[in-house]
Design an enzyme around this catalytic site. Sequence first.
Site, short mmCIF file in Angstrom:
data_model
loop_
_atom_site.label_atom_id
_atom_site.label_comp_id
_atom_site.label_asym_id
_atom_site.label_seq_id
_atom_site.Cartn_x
_atom_site.Cartn_y
_atom_site.Cartn_z
N HIS A 121 0.89 -1.44 -0.10
CA HIS A 121 -0.02 -0.03 -0.14
C HIS A 121 0.88 1.27 0.06
CE1 HIS A 121 0.90 1.07 4.00
NE2 HIS A 121 0.87 -0.26 4.37
N HIS A 130 12.27 -0.81 -12.56
CA HIS A 130 12.03 -2.27 -12.83
C HIS A 130 12.11 -2.89 -11.46
CE1 HIS A 130 13.37 -6.24 -15.26
NE2 HIS A 130 12.49 -6.44 -14.24
#
Length: 197
Positions: A121, A130
Amino acid sequence: MYIYGASGHGKVILDILRLNEICVSGFIDDNSNINTFCDHPVQQNSSVDKLIIAIGDNRVRKFISTKYLDNNFIKLFHPRSIIANDSTINIGSVTMAGAVVNSAVTIGKHVIINSNATVEHDCEIKDFAHISPGSTLCGNVSIGEGTHIGANAVVIPGIKIGKWCRVGAGAVVISDLPDYCTVVGNPARIIKMGNEA
């Protein structure tokens, strides 16, 4: 629909497109020696309406993105990835099989969330980053532009990692990291500093 990059990552993207029932017309690649790839034609420097960049190198992905308009790119989600309804994922970004993107996450342009990576979250991931297979970003983590988080790395809650950093495979990041650094180990320690993207 075209895939930019006739290599290993292109195979993965091709599979995700097929699973989403998106027809692939072919590949684009700068290597003029490649004429076909995965039974698809390969073109060089083509003008196309829709594409996704299938190249793992963050700097190369950024360079290729400048050749096209934003509305040429799609975002792509493996059907076995999990994405919270209130998360935002921008154009050109892709989630691989088993990836989890939880509530209130913001993901920039042309980001890769690789296989079985977890983004908890309130994380923010900037353009061209990446997040490698099996890595975990705990809650409220900030990842700078172009940063590469290595396979099975863990970033603890609330950490801010600068732009164009490299976090080694299996590293555990427990403190904020400046721009252009390379870190390895548990706990992660800086082994190299740079000064340019």
